[in-house]
Design an enzyme around this catalytic site. Structure first.
Site, PDB file in Angstrom:
ATOM      1  N   GLU A 105       0.846  -1.212   0.000  1.00  0.00           N
ATOM      2  CA  GLU A 105       0.000   0.000   0.000  1.00  0.00           C
ATOM      3  C   GLU A 105       0.874   1.252   0.000  1.00  0.00           C
ATOM      4  O   GLU A 105       0.572   2.243  -0.660  1.00  0.00           O
ATOM      5  CB  GLU A 105      -0.927  -0.026   1.225  1.00  0.00           C
ATOM      6  CG  GLU A 105      -1.998  -1.107   1.090  1.00  0.00           C
ATOM      7  CD  GLU A 105      -2.840  -1.266   2.346  1.00  0.00           C
ATOM      8  OE1 GLU A 105      -2.259  -1.560   3.410  1.00  0.00           O
ATOM      9  OE2 GLU A 105      -4.060  -1.073   2.277  1.00  0.00           O
ATOM     10  N   GLU A 125      -3.789  -9.392   3.902  1.00  0.00           N
ATOM     11  CA  GLU A 125      -4.560  -9.055   5.101  1.00  0.00           C
ATOM     12  C   GLU A 125      -5.690 -10.027   5.380  1.00  0.00           C
ATOM     13  O   GLU A 125      -5.983 -10.349   6.535  1.00  0.00           O
ATOM     14  CB  GLU A 125      -5.132  -7.631   4.981  1.00  0.00           C
ATOM     15  CG  GLU A 125      -4.099  -6.519   5.167  1.00  0.00           C
ATOM     16  CD  GLU A 125      -3.357  -6.147   3.893  1.00  0.00           C
ATOM     17  OE1 GLU A 125      -3.398  -6.920   2.914  1.00  0.00           O
ATOM     18  OE2 GLU A 125      -2.714  -5.078   3.862  1.00  0.00           O
TER      19      GLU A 125
HETATM   20  N1  3HC Z   1       4.163  -7.527  11.642  1.00  0.00           N
HETATM   21  C1  3HC Z   1       4.870  -7.957  12.716  1.00  0.00           C
HETATM   22  N2  3HC Z   1       5.742  -8.990  12.671  1.00  0.00           N
HETATM   23  C2  3HC Z   1       5.889  -9.610  11.496  1.00  0.00           C
HETATM   24  C3  3HC Z   1       5.170  -9.234  10.342  1.00  0.00           C
HETATM   25  C4  3HC Z   1       4.280  -8.131  10.444  1.00  0.00           C
HETATM   26  N3  3HC Z   1       3.570  -7.680   9.392  1.00  0.00           N
HETATM   27  N4  3HC Z   1       5.512 -10.051   9.330  1.00  0.00           N
HETATM   28  C5  3HC Z   1       6.423 -10.909   9.842  1.00  0.00           C
HETATM   29  N5  3HC Z   1       6.652 -10.655  11.126  1.00  0.00           N
HETATM   30  C6  3HC Z   1       7.621 -11.304  12.018  1.00  0.00           C
HETATM   31  C7  3HC Z   1       7.254 -12.757  12.311  1.00  0.00           C
HETATM   32  O1  3HC Z   1       6.375 -12.840  13.391  1.00  0.00           O
HETATM   33  C8  3HC Z   1       8.614 -13.345  12.613  1.00  0.00           C
HETATM   34  O2  3HC Z   1       8.951 -12.954  13.923  1.00  0.00           O
HETATM   35  P1  3HC Z   1       9.878 -13.893  14.830  1.00  0.00           P
HETATM   36  O3  3HC Z   1      11.174 -14.010  14.107  1.00  0.00           O
HETATM   37  O4  3HC Z   1       9.947 -13.157  16.113  1.00  0.00           O
HETATM   38  O5  3HC Z   1       9.138 -15.192  14.906  1.00  0.00           O
HETATM   39  C9  3HC Z   1       9.553 -12.602  11.674  1.00  0.00           C
HETATM   40  O6  3HC Z   1       8.851 -11.421  11.299  1.00  0.00           O
HETATM   41  C10 3HC Z   1       9.913 -13.372  10.433  1.00  0.00           C
HETATM   42  O7  3HC Z   1       8.726 -13.843   9.841  1.00  0.00           O
HETATM   43  P2  3HC Z   1       8.676 -15.255   9.106  1.00  0.00           P
HETATM   44  O8  3HC Z   1       9.230 -16.304  10.001  1.00  0.00           O
HETATM   45  O9  3HC Z   1       7.289 -15.423   8.612  1.00  0.00           O
HETATM   46  O10 3HC Z   1       9.698 -15.002   7.940  1.00  0.00           O
HETATM   47  P3  3HC Z   1       9.642 -15.432   6.426  1.00  0.00           P
HETATM   48  O11 3HC Z   1      10.864 -14.910   5.820  1.00  0.00           O
HETATM   49  O12 3HC Z   1       9.330 -16.897   6.315  1.00  0.00           O
HETATM   50  O13 3HC Z   1       8.371 -14.674   5.785  1.00  0.00           O
HETATM   51  C11 3HC Z   1       6.934 -12.801   5.346  1.00  0.00           C
HETATM   52  C12 3HC Z   1       8.358 -13.264   5.680  1.00  0.00           C
HETATM   53  C13 3HC Z   1       6.557 -13.335   3.947  1.00  0.00           C
HETATM   54  C14 3HC Z   1       6.894 -11.296   5.358  1.00  0.00           C
HETATM   55  C15 3HC Z   1       5.948 -13.400   6.372  1.00  0.00           C
HETATM   56  O14 3HC Z   1       6.429 -13.098   7.660  1.00  0.00           O
HETATM   57  C16 3HC Z   1       4.548 -12.881   6.284  1.00  0.00           C
HETATM   58  O15 3HC Z   1       3.765 -13.382   5.500  1.00  0.00           O
HETATM   59  N6  3HC Z   1       4.225 -11.880   7.109  1.00  0.00           N
HETATM   60  C17 3HC Z   1       2.891 -11.349   7.211  1.00  0.00           C
HETATM   61  C18 3HC Z   1       2.652 -10.353   6.133  1.00  0.00           C
HETATM   62  C19 3HC Z   1       1.317  -9.728   6.321  1.00  0.00           C
HETATM   63  O16 3HC Z   1       0.331 -10.370   6.624  1.00  0.00           O
HETATM   64  N7  3HC Z   1       1.267  -8.412   6.115  1.00  0.00           N
HETATM   65  C20 3HC Z   1       0.057  -7.681   6.279  1.00  0.00           C
HETATM   66  C21 3HC Z   1       0.054  -7.099   7.616  1.00  0.00           C
HETATM   67  S1  3HC Z   1      -1.463  -6.321   7.988  1.00  0.00           S
HETATM   68  C22 3HC Z   1      -1.380  -4.830   7.194  1.00  0.00           C
HETATM   69  O17 3HC Z   1      -0.421  -4.539   6.537  1.00  0.00           O
HETATM   70  C23 3HC Z   1      -2.545  -3.947   7.427  1.00  0.00           C
HETATM   71  C24 3HC Z   1      -2.566  -2.803   6.495  1.00  0.00           C
HETATM   72  O18 3HC Z   1      -3.369  -3.097   5.394  1.00  0.00           O
HETATM   73  C25 3HC Z   1      -3.107  -1.577   7.167  1.00  0.00           C
END
Ligand code: 3HC
Ligand code: NAI
Length: 693
Positions: A105, A125
């Site tokens: 975004e 999301e």
């Molecule tokens: N917020 C907080 N922590 C996050 C995060 C996020 N968005 N995304 C990842 N993390 C943290 C994980 O909890 C993990 O923490 P840890 O090491 O303490 O366990 C660390 O980052 C690494 O994450 P992964 O083990 O999942 O690492 P990968 O390299 O396998 O994957 C990733 C990376 C593809 C970015 C995956 O973490 C992921 O899919 N994250 C979620 C992405 C997501 O859902 N984003 C949307 C968030 S909501 C949003 O943006 C709302 C907006 O529209 C207003």
């Protein structure tokens, strides 16, 4: 500082630097605004590049801030994006690795976007039970078109940047991203403004209304129990119908409502629970791991074949050992059949079938195991047979090899004691079918070495399992809890319910299958054998004998054409059985139990709180190290409804005060001796706390 600011010949580079994924937490957001303002104030700066350090452009909003004051503290993500978009100097987003959620975004707010090939682009999301809340539902359809955008938003699935190369999202796709972004920014900086804004693009579609209705109908069927996917469609539709600004306001409204739903809480709990499960409190993240290049599996039966497939699928060669050639042939044929089925479904390329089969080396000789780095035993569930196998493994396995048992009920410490290397022995409890089910319980023996645990947890991730560590106890985490659930189900038959009512009530709660349909599928004889052992081991424990009565009539379930239900040949549909229902009523009479009407609410409470109560004991005893581990076991191995987040989170949602009161009430009724309230529940309830804080 969560954001770095550097200048390069007239270009300011704002680099998000908030490991691990450049989440857009408060300090990162503030840093971006500061950077943009600094660049505006510096006459030498003509353009701005926005990028991310490390392994991500940005993984999106910081999920840990949701429902905390920081989430709404200025600058909010909306403010940040507005600041970027209204910058008089052009902003170029340089995207690599990951641009997800709020990260994408943010990039959509920039005037230009350059991406490196291989970057994962997503609005995920919906997987957290929310919708994109910072303009994603408004800007993405304007950037890549209505249909492609709606697909991405509703599925949450990542798309590789190269697939989006000509979608209108990127201005350039460049391998040498940093240099390309600087060059692009210099050119853009030399141009007269205003610079293009995605919000000003039109959504072109020949029949937007028809498409949205079609999408809504399809999603409604799939999104049962999850409100977010339909809200995504509503928000995209709003953008089409009422324009960008009003659409943005509507999106925000939906976001604020969804983030507070129990479904979103459950999905976020599962997201963090999965990651937390791989962390073991006394095993530091930097514990060295042993290298696993070769695996051996002992026993090519129901479990052994599936276990072998997990390793083959990621390219690790497996030696498969059996005692007889026929058993070996049967096991190999099953593996081949499974792969053939995948080829038929188009999930596996035909040429990959032989490649995978070539990774299995069948053998009848223990001498062929000497190079294995990990040996997983999956032979008959008898301690004597395990003893023979582990003594033999101790003789042949190389020093440092990990010796794992797939036992579901036996004591891993006893198995370890059959060897002179108990530190190398661990339980790897796969679930059936082992090549499909996500859950792996890693059973930590008293002497299991930390590096063995660290190795197995890392390997589990590689073979795409959700691994949860369990201490040694009867049934480990999952089966120990399910026993109490089944005990209650059987008591309720005695007290007045019938199998179909129990199954219907718990399936309505969200379980994929109720206890009786499940038992008919797995085979009632399996539970019977386990109970017989239990009667012997725990003579003081009170069990209903009603299921034994069923088994005595030979009704073992689907495989015998009848169990708790009747089945027609070749059809898995469960039909309530008059014979069985009469038998249940007769049993109540025989045991002088007055049958009463049992409400669906009581059925759900007794089944789910039986899980919760045993789960609390498992926590107290340190068999599981955290409540979310228990939830992960139930979400990935036992069909607990994901939108409820697992038994322990569900208990928190109900409130432990209410859980305690219900358990005390059931404890005072017939069959109440099965309810020994876990002290942990009473303690937490008294403090007004839940299992998850
Ligand atoms: N917020 C907080 N922590 C996050 C995060 C996020 N968005 N995304 C990842 N993390 C943290 C994980 O909890 C993990 O923490 P840890 O090491 O303490 O366990 C660390 O980052 C690494 O994450 P992964 O083990 O999942 O690492 P990968 O390299 O396998 O994957 C990733 C990376 C593809 C970015 C995956 O973490 C992921 O899919 N994250 C979620 C992405 C997501 O859902 N984003 C949307 C968030 S909501 C949003 O943006 C709302 C907006 O529209 C207003
Ligand atoms: P199975 O009976 O289908 O397979 C066992 C295989 O082991 C047979 O092929 C047999 O020939 C072979 N075997 C027996 N003794 C052997 C020996 N000494 N050396 C080599 N091979 C030998 O049994 P299943 O269901 O695969 O179970 C295996 C293990 O997995 C058991 O410990 C069981 O408790 C556990 N388990 C089973 C689950 C299930 O759903 N079936 C789920 C989780 C664990």
């Amino acid at each position: 500082m969560a954001v770095d600011y550097t200048t390069h010949d007239g270009v300011a580079v704002i680099t998000l630097n908030n490991p691990p994924v450049n989440g857009l937490g408060l300090s990162t957001r503030a840093g971006i605004v500061e950077g943009i303002e600094r660049a505006q104030d510096d006459p030498a700066i003509k353009a701005i590049v926005l990028t991310g350090a490390g392994n991500a452009f940005s993984g999106g909003a910081d999920i840990t801030e949701f429902n905390t004051p920081k989430a709404t503290q200025e600058p909010t993500l909306a403010t940040v994006i507005k600041t970027v978009e209204s910058s008089a100097k052009p902003v170029v987003a340089a995207i690599h690795s990951v641009a997800m959620g709020g990260g994408l975004e943010l990039a959509l707010g920039a005037h230009y976007r350059i991406a490196a090939p291989g970057a994962q682009i997503a609005l995920p999301e919906v997987k957290l039970g929310i919708l994109p809340g910072a303009g994603g539902t408004q800007r993405l359809p304007r950037a890549i078109g209505l249909e492609a955008a709606l697909n991405m938003i509703v599925s949450g699935a990542p798309v590789m940047s190269q697939v989006l190369a000509h979608s209108g999202l990127f201005d350039e796709l460049e391998g040498e991203l940093a240099e390309a972004a600087l060059a692009f920014a210099r050119k853009a900086g030399a141009k007269e403004g205003p610079h293009p804004k995605v919000r000003e693009r039109k959504i072109e579609h020949p029949n937007a209304e028809g498409f949205i209705q079609f999408a809504r109908n399809s999603v409604a069927v799939l999104a049962k129990n999850f409100p977010a996917p339909l809200k995504c469609i509503d928000a995209v539709e709003a953008g089409v119908k009422i324009g960008f600004d009003k659409g943005l306001a509507f999106e925000r409204e939906c976001f604020v409502a969804l983030v507070q739903t129990p479904e979103s809480r459950a999905l976020r709990h599962a997201f963090f629970g999965e990651r937390a499960a791989s962390k073991i409190p006394d095993v530091p993240a930097d514990t060295p791991v042993r290298e696993i290049r070769q695996v051996a599996v002992i026993g090519a039966g129901t479990m052994g074949g599936g276990i072998a497939m997990n390793f083959i699928n990621v390219g690790i060669p497996v030696t498969l050992l059996e005692t007889k050639q026929e058993a070996l042939d049967r096991g190999l044929a099953t593996i081949r059949k499974n792969y053939e089925a995948s080829v038929k479904k188009g999930k596996l390329k035909p040429e990959a079938l032989e490649e995978r089969m070539a990774l299995v080396t069948p053998t009848l000789s223990y001498d062929d195991l000497k190079n294995a780095d990990l040996i997983v035993e999956a032979v008959f569930e008898e301690l004597g047979v395990k003893e023979q196998v582990f003594k033999r493994l101790d003789e042949v396995a190389k020093s440092g090899a990990i010796l794992a048992s797939n036992t579901s009920t036996l004591d891993v410490d006893k198995i370890a004691a059959f060897t002179k290397r108990p530190q190398d022995v661990v339980g790897m409890h796969f679930f059936s079918p082992a090549n499909v089910m996500k859950l792996l319980e890693v059973v930590r023996g008293k002497q299991t070495a930390k590096d063995v645990l660290a190795t197995v947890m890392k390997l589990a991730k590689k073979i795409r399992k959700t691994a949860v560590v369990s201490g040694v106890c009867d049934g480990f985490i999952g089966n120990r809890m399910i026993e109490q659930y089944i005990r209650q189900a059987l008591f309720m038959l005695e007290e007045g319910a019938l199998p179909a009512q129990v199954d219907r009530a718990i399936e309505k709660f969200g379980f994929a299958m109720g206890p009786f349909r499940m038992s008919d599928l797995a085979g009632n004889d399996i539970g019977w054998a386990i109970r017989k052992r239990r009667y012997h081991e725990y003579p003081e424990m009170h069990y209903s004998k009603i299921a034994d009565r069923l088994c005595e009539t030979g009704r073992f379930g689907q495989k015998t054409g009848g169990g708790w239900y009747d089945y027609k040949a070749g059809d898995r549909t469960a039909h309530p059985s008059k014979v069985v229902d009469d038998m249940i009523v007769a049993y109540s009479k025989e045991t002088n139990t007055e049958r009463r009407k049992i409400s669906d609410e009581e059925i759900v409470e007794r089944l789910v709180f039986a899980l919760v109560n045993e789960g609390a004991k498992i926590l107290e005893e340190g068999i599981a190290s955290k409540a979310s581990d228990i939830d992960m076991v139930y979400l990935t191995g036992y069909g607990f409804p994901l939108y409820r987040g697992g038994p322990m989170l569900y208990a928190d949602t109900v409130g432990l005060y209410n859980v305690e009161r219900a358990i005390r009430r059931y404890a005072s009724r017939p069959n109440g001796d099965a309810w020994q309230l876990a002290p942990r529940i009473a303690e937490l309830a008294a403090q007004g706390r839940g299992f998850n804080g």
